[in-house]
Design an enzyme around this catalytic site. Sequence first.
Site, PDB file in Angstrom:
ATOM      1  N   ILE A 257       0.867  -1.178   0.000  1.00  0.00           N
ATOM      2  CA  ILE A 257       0.000   0.000   0.000  1.00  0.00           C
ATOM      3  C   ILE A 257       0.902   1.225   0.000  1.00  0.00           C
ATOM      4  O   ILE A 257       1.841   1.311   0.799  1.00  0.00           O
ATOM      5  CB  ILE A 257      -0.973   0.003   1.197  1.00  0.00           C
ATOM      6  N   LEU A 258       0.652   2.121  -0.933  1.00  0.00           N
ATOM      7  CA  LEU A 258       1.522   3.289  -1.091  1.00  0.00           C
ATOM      8  C   LEU A 258       0.714   4.477  -1.575  1.00  0.00           C
ATOM      9  O   LEU A 258      -0.030   4.377  -2.556  1.00  0.00           O
ATOM     10  CB  LEU A 258       2.641   2.986  -2.098  1.00  0.00           C
ATOM     11  N   VAL A 259       0.858   5.576  -0.897  1.00  0.00           N
ATOM     12  CA  VAL A 259       0.310   6.862  -1.348  1.00  0.00           C
ATOM     13  C   VAL A 259       1.490   7.697  -1.825  1.00  0.00           C
ATOM     14  O   VAL A 259       2.509   7.807  -1.128  1.00  0.00           O
ATOM     15  CB  VAL A 259      -0.446   7.583  -0.215  1.00  0.00           C
ATOM     16  N   GLN A 264       0.391  12.409   0.549  1.00  0.00           N
ATOM     17  CA  GLN A 264       0.352  11.755   1.853  1.00  0.00           C
ATOM     18  C   GLN A 264      -0.175  12.713   2.916  1.00  0.00           C
ATOM     19  O   GLN A 264      -0.062  13.921   2.790  1.00  0.00           O
ATOM     20  CB  GLN A 264       1.750  11.246   2.219  1.00  0.00           C
ATOM     21  N   GLY A 267      -5.482  11.528   3.936  1.00  0.00           N
ATOM     22  CA  GLY A 267      -6.559  10.556   4.128  1.00  0.00           C
ATOM     23  C   GLY A 267      -6.689   9.516   3.038  1.00  0.00           C
ATOM     24  O   GLY A 267      -7.581   8.667   3.101  1.00  0.00           O
ATOM     25  N   HIS A 268      -5.805   9.538   2.031  1.00  0.00           N
ATOM     26  CA  HIS A 268      -5.950   8.601   0.920  1.00  0.00           C
ATOM     27  C   HIS A 268      -5.586   7.170   1.317  1.00  0.00           C
ATOM     28  O   HIS A 268      -6.180   6.218   0.810  1.00  0.00           O
ATOM     29  CB  HIS A 268      -5.089   9.056  -0.259  1.00  0.00           C
ATOM     30  N   GLY A 269      -4.610   7.005   2.209  1.00  0.00           N
ATOM     31  CA  GLY A 269      -4.274   5.661   2.686  1.00  0.00           C
ATOM     32  C   GLY A 269      -5.445   5.048   3.432  1.00  0.00           C
ATOM     33  O   GLY A 269      -5.759   3.863   3.268  1.00  0.00           O
ATOM     34  N   GLU A 291       0.523  -8.240   4.786  1.00  0.00           N
ATOM     35  CA  GLU A 291       1.818  -8.929   4.710  1.00  0.00           C
ATOM     36  C   GLU A 291       2.936  -8.015   5.205  1.00  0.00           C
ATOM     37  O   GLU A 291       3.178  -6.959   4.628  1.00  0.00           O
ATOM     38  CB  GLU A 291       2.106  -9.351   3.271  1.00  0.00           C
TER      39      GLU A 291
END
Length: 474
Positions: A257-259, A264, A267-269, A291
Site C-alpha cells: 500500500i503506497l500513497v 500523503q 486521508g488517501h491511505g 503482509e
Amino acid sequence: MALKQKGGEISAEAKKRRRVGFANIDTGVEASECIKVFLVKSGDEVGSTNSFCINPVDLNQFFGEDGKIYGYKGLRSISVQVNIWLSTVSFHAYSEITFESTSDGGKGITDLEPALQDIFGELLTEKEQFLQTFSTEHNFIRNIVSDGAVVPCKISEEDDHASNSNSKADGSMIEVIRMKQDSEPVGLLYSRLVPLVLLLVDGGSPIDVTDPRWEIFLVVKKVQDPLGDCITNVLGFATVYRFFHYPDSTRLRIGQILVLPPYQGQGHGRHLLESVYSVAVSENIYDVTAEEPSDYLQYLRACIDTKRLLCFQPIKPAIKSVVSCLKEGNLSKRICRSSSCPPASVMEIARQKLKINKKQFLRCWEVLIYLNLNQENSKCTENFRAWVSDRVKSDIVDKDAVDSRKHLVEVPNDYDHDMTFVVCWSQNDGEPDGIDGNPGGNQSTQDEQLNELVKKRLEDIVKITNKVSAIPRN
C-alpha cells in the site's frame, strides 16, 4: 540519461604532474547523498530542482555491497549530482548526471546506468522522448482505469475535509478503482508503478502480475482541464491477494500500500484500506490481513479498526464489563485479569461482520478499553498498566511456546512453488523460555526488557487513542 562533465580538458602537463606523488584513495560517496528524485506532472517542470523531491527509503541498496558511487569528482556538491525526474502522468523517468571529472581512485568508476536501469528499467528514457510522453500519454491512466470498478466506500467527515478539500472548487472527484491485476493493461500500469515501490516501500519488490489472485486498488483524482477533457491522476494504490481459507471461503491479504508523497497525510491511505474492507464485507470474505506491515501501516489499520469497533454494538457489553473490572477490581486476582480478555464470541462476530482478524482485534481491544476508562482516575490507569503488562508478558510466553513447536514445509502451487507453505506442529510441548526467548537469563534484565515493551505498548495505545478521538464518528 544525460551526462554533463563540468570544466574543460585537463592539459597534458597537468596529467604528467598528477603521476608524481601518492594518489588519494577514493572513499566514494553514498548514493543517497548525491541522487535526487523529483516528481513532475508537466514538461515545464523537467530540469527544475524546485519540483517535489521524494525521499527514497534506501538508494544505497542499488549500488554494490557498500552502497557507494566511486570515481566521480564533484558528486558531493549541491550543484553537481544525479537528478532524476519521474513523470506522474506516464511514470517514465529521465536522469541527468553532472560531474567535474572521473578518475579511478582504486575502486574503479561506477557505471551509473545499470543501477538506474535496475530501478526504472525501460521507463528510463532520453530527454526528448521523456518530454513527449506528457502529450502522447496524457490519457494513459484514464484509459486503463475506465475499465475498472468504482468501490463504494463512505468517506468520513475528516477524510472529506482532507482528501476533497478542493473538490468543489475545481470540480475534481476522488475515487477508488478496483481492477484484476492479470489483465495486460493493468499489468502495464503496475509495472510502471514498480519504481515507486522499490524507492518508497522498505523491502518492496514487484508482485507477480500473471497470478489472477492479485488485485489492485487505485485511488485516483479526476478533474476536467480547460478544454473539458478529463484528466486522471493516480494518488496511491494497494495490491491485494486472495487466499483460499478452508473449507470454502477466501481471505484478503494486503501486499503493498503506497500513497504518492505529494498526497500523503490527506486521508488517501485510509480511503484505500476502507475500500478493501468494503469489498471484504460485501463479498463475505473471511477476514483481511496484511503482509509484513510497516509500523505506520499497523498504526493506520489500528486507528481505522478501532474507530469501526467503537460503533459496533455487539462488543459494547464486553467493553463495559472490562472497564468495570479495571475501575473496581484488584488485578492481583487472576480471575479479574482473565475476564479482561475479550470473549471468543465477540471476536468471532467482529470477524464475521467487520472482517477484522483475531490478532488485529486484540491490538484494538486495548485501545477500546483505554478509550472508555476515566484516564484521570489513578486507580484505573494503574490497573490498566498492570493489565497491559500482563498481556505483553503473556504474548511473549505464548509466542515462544508456539515457535518451539511449529515449522514450515514448502509445497508447490500453480504459479511459484517457492511461494506456498504449510505449518506443521510437533507433539512435544516445550517449556517457555525467558522473556527474551533464551533459557534462564538474568531476572533483572528480563524485568527491564518487559518494562520497555510495556512502555512502548502504552505509548502506542495513547497515540492511537488520540488519533481516533480526533476522528468524527459516523
